[in-house]
Design a protein around this motif. Sequence first.
Motif, short mmCIF file in Angstrom:
data_model
loop_
_atom_site.label_atom_id
_atom_site.label_comp_id
_atom_site.label_asym_id
_atom_site.label_seq_id
_atom_site.Cartn_x
_atom_site.Cartn_y
_atom_site.Cartn_z
N LYS A 4 4.47 5.06 -2.14
CA LYS A 4 4.85 3.64 -2.15
C LYS A 4 6.18 3.41 -1.70
O LYS A 4 7.11 4.16 -2.05
CB LYS A 4 4.54 2.99 -3.38
CG LYS A 4 2.93 2.92 -3.57
CD LYS A 4 2.64 2.07 -4.89
CE LYS A 4 2.80 0.60 -4.66
NZ LYS A 4 2.38 -0.40 -5.67
N PRO A 5 6.31 2.31 -0.96
CA PRO A 5 7.74 2.08 -0.76
C PRO A 5 8.58 1.53 -2.29
O PRO A 5 7.99 0.77 -2.85
CB PRO A 5 7.87 0.70 0.10
CG PRO A 5 6.33 -0.08 -0.06
CD PRO A 5 5.64 1.12 -0.49
N SER A 6 9.77 2.12 -2.50
CA SER A 6 10.52 1.74 -3.60
C SER A 6 11.88 1.70 -3.34
O SER A 6 12.23 2.28 -2.28
CB SER A 6 10.08 2.54 -4.84
OG SER A 6 10.51 4.13 -4.50
N PRO A 7 12.70 1.14 -4.23
CA PRO A 7 14.11 1.26 -3.98
C PRO A 7 14.61 2.51 -3.70
O PRO A 7 15.68 2.99 -3.07
CB PRO A 7 14.68 0.75 -5.34
CG PRO A 7 13.68 -0.43 -5.72
CD PRO A 7 12.23 0.37 -5.37
N PHE A 8 14.08 3.64 -4.46
CA PHE A 8 14.36 4.99 -4.53
C PHE A 8 13.87 5.63 -3.16
O PHE A 8 14.84 6.26 -2.54
CB PHE A 8 14.13 5.85 -5.86
CG PHE A 8 14.62 7.35 -5.51
CD1 PHE A 8 15.94 7.67 -6.17
CD2 PHE A 8 13.81 8.29 -5.32
CE1 PHE A 8 16.49 9.04 -6.01
CE2 PHE A 8 14.34 9.65 -5.15
CZ PHE A 8 15.70 9.72 -5.47
N THR A 9 12.79 5.53 -2.95
CA THR A 9 12.27 6.36 -1.79
C THR A 9 12.69 5.77 -0.53
O THR A 9 12.93 6.38 0.57
CB THR A 9 10.77 6.23 -1.62
OG1 THR A 9 10.16 4.95 -1.54
CG2 THR A 9 10.16 6.99 -3.03
N VAL A 10 13.05 4.31 -0.59
CA VAL A 10 13.65 3.72 0.60
C VAL A 10 15.26 4.24 0.73
O VAL A 10 15.89 4.39 1.77
CB VAL A 10 13.63 2.15 0.67
CG1 VAL A 10 14.55 1.70 1.59
CG2 VAL A 10 11.94 1.83 0.70
N LYS A 11 15.89 4.24 -0.45
CA LYS A 11 17.38 4.61 -0.13
C LYS A 11 17.55 6.04 0.41
O LYS A 11 18.48 6.12 0.93
CB LYS A 11 17.98 4.50 -1.82
CG LYS A 11 19.28 4.78 -1.79
CD LYS A 11 20.08 4.11 -3.09
CE LYS A 11 20.17 2.82 -3.08
NZ LYS A 11 21.15 2.38 -4.18
N THR A 12 16.70 7.04 -0.16
CA THR A 12 16.85 8.17 0.42
C THR A 12 15.97 8.48 1.79
O THR A 12 16.04 9.60 2.20
CB THR A 12 16.09 9.25 -0.50
OG1 THR A 12 14.56 9.04 -0.82
CG2 THR A 12 16.68 9.15 -2.16
N GLU A 13 15.43 7.31 2.19
CA GLU A 13 14.82 7.30 3.49
C GLU A 13 13.55 8.27 3.37
O GLU A 13 13.16 8.93 4.64
CB GLU A 13 15.85 7.55 4.76
CG GLU A 13 16.74 6.39 5.08
CD GLU A 13 17.93 6.72 5.88
OE1 GLU A 13 17.19 6.26 6.92
OE2 GLU A 13 18.98 7.28 5.83
N ASP A 14 12.98 8.50 2.23
CA ASP A 14 11.85 9.61 2.24
C ASP A 14 10.47 8.88 2.44
O ASP A 14 9.51 9.43 2.51
CB ASP A 14 11.83 10.42 0.82
CG ASP A 14 12.94 11.52 0.88
OD1 ASP A 14 13.74 11.51 1.79
OD2 ASP A 14 13.25 11.89 -0.15
N TYR A 15 10.55 7.53 2.17
CA TYR A 15 9.14 6.74 2.50
C TYR A 15 8.97 6.96 3.95
O TYR A 15 9.85 6.58 4.69
CB TYR A 15 9.55 5.55 1.91
CG TYR A 15 8.52 4.38 2.06
CD1 TYR A 15 7.03 4.73 1.92
CD2 TYR A 15 8.65 3.23 3.14
CE1 TYR A 15 6.05 3.69 2.30
CE2 TYR A 15 7.78 2.39 3.47
CZ TYR A 15 6.48 2.66 2.93
OH TYR A 15 5.37 1.73 3.58
N LEU B 38 0.84 -1.28 0.10
CA LEU B 38 -0.13 0.00 0.14
C LEU B 38 0.81 1.34 -0.05
O LEU B 38 1.95 1.26 0.69
CB LEU B 38 -0.97 -0.05 1.30
CG LEU B 38 -1.89 -1.20 1.52
CD1 LEU B 38 -2.78 -1.08 2.86
CD2 LEU B 38 -2.85 -1.28 0.24
N SER B 39 0.23 2.46 -0.57
CA SER B 39 1.01 3.49 -0.22
C SER B 39 0.61 4.34 0.73
O SER B 39 -0.67 3.96 1.16
CB SER B 39 0.31 4.72 -1.40
OG SER B 39 0.81 4.11 -2.90
N LEU B 40 1.50 4.94 1.72
CA LEU B 40 1.15 5.42 2.96
C LEU B 40 1.27 7.01 2.95
O LEU B 40 2.13 7.63 2.19
CB LEU B 40 1.97 4.85 3.96
CG LEU B 40 2.10 3.07 3.91
CD1 LEU B 40 3.10 2.89 5.06
CD2 LEU B 40 0.71 2.86 4.33
N SER B 41 0.27 7.61 3.78
CA SER B 41 0.25 9.06 3.84
C SER B 41 0.42 9.26 5.28
O SER B 41 0.16 8.33 6.00
CB SER B 41 -0.78 9.77 3.38
OG SER B 41 -2.10 9.16 3.91
#
Length: 519
Positions: A324-335, A313-316
């Motif tokens: 949504k969790p993705s390699p990029f948003t997790v790598k930057t820790e923005d998720y 799921l996408s989280l707000s």
Amino acid sequence: MPTTYKCPNLGNCHKADNQEQIALPAGADPICPECKSKLIPVGKTVLKMPDNKTIALIVGILVLIIGGGRLFFMRSNPSPKPGTALVQDMNQPFNGKTLLRFHGSNTIGVNLLPALAEQFLKQEGYSNVHKVSETEDECSIVGEQNGVEGRIEIAAHGSKTAFEGLKYGQCDIGMASRPIKNDEWQALKPVVGDLRSNGSEFVLALDGIAVIVHPSNPIKSLSVSQLADIFSGTIKEWSQVGGLNGAITIYARDENSGTRDFFNDAVLKKYGKTLAGDALLLENSKKLSASVATNPNAIGFIGLNYIGSNHALSLSDVGVQARKPSPFTVKTEDYILSRRLFLYASETSKNPLVARFIDFATGTAGQQIVASIGLVNLDPTPVSQPSNVVPEYDPRNISMGWRNLTSGATEIATRFRFRADSEVLDTRANRDIGRIVAVLSQPKYKDKRVVLIGFADAAGSIKHNKELAQKRAEVVATALIEEGVQCAEVTGVGAEAFVAPNDTQENREKNRRIEVWVK
């Protein structure tokens, strides 16, 4: 009367290696005077010797049993053909050398650590390297060198056991899917030193806690407050959050799990809630993922590499748009639910393989294995957005200053963050300096300019936050300049484009970040 003990910390303590017995007064704390590990009492059993006739009878029976057993084995198990591998019987005693011992996180220990350990042994010159499974959460990686077997032991029973293992000398390296807690840090400091220092705390990989549902579930996005209501049992039906009719089935990790600790802190405790009493608890991440995949009404939380066929799921959250969790948003820790996976070890470990393994695991070869397992590695190689356009949901779009600075630029996939209430780079950021220098030394970035952009949290005035963001960006610039990287622009935009709510210390730390761009 004194009690006699022995130290179990083989390979790290001379008293343990020499099988030295340690006598302590009754009631004394059974701690090794050399390595501070918890001592084990030495058993004293007195056996009554049998008479000569009984001995002769026993010997005769043993000879018959051994002889017959050997004949049966030779007939039913002929000599293997050359090149045929034998499967090691885990019930047989191991007569080789234990090289390293790992305790802790299931997220790290089930798949990633065995893969790293296999390659590490090969790098160290071991041959016939293979995995020997003992249970689903315990295994050994075994290899042979100069006719002697060596093994790496891995026990993955949750992050809590990492710090217990380090405290009692039961492991050399702890695996944790969360940072060390204050009480753990205080308890371990006299035993193994400061586990928050750059020489003891190592970010191994990055992960996102994905909230997963069955593939047929029409729900696409939830807020963190809705998650808290669902996992606490306040919301019991999918129709209450816009889904189909059906009672929600909750799956969660057990109480030893760092994944559960992280979810509790980031979701449930934030809203003063606790996990529902009827939640189905599982020790193993694979089982949780498989359980959700077979139940259309299920929901669970899991590491990014265990999503499987389920839907993430996408989280707000308050002031933060859904991602949504993705390699990029997790790598930057923005998720929102991104997290770090850690290795912890004493800075003064007497086992030289500890430092060598950590250097390997956090280096280029180890990080390639991290990616192959399905976790997010620490490689900061620049990532270009399609047609140089940032997705509309990116909260940074609201900042005119940010858009001007990044126009025509390429983003390096990392964020510099700082220790709590300081301008000191945290343990990941310290090592990311070297990683970024390595990337920018490539010929294709020779003529590129580096742009640093600083963000702040919402505490304080606009002027104060902008000054803080500028100051922190200059800290990163100084560290890069010392390594020979010239920074063309260093700008603090202040309290803008939040990637987390400003409601907790941890979330405010996420918003205090420095981005790196090249153009």
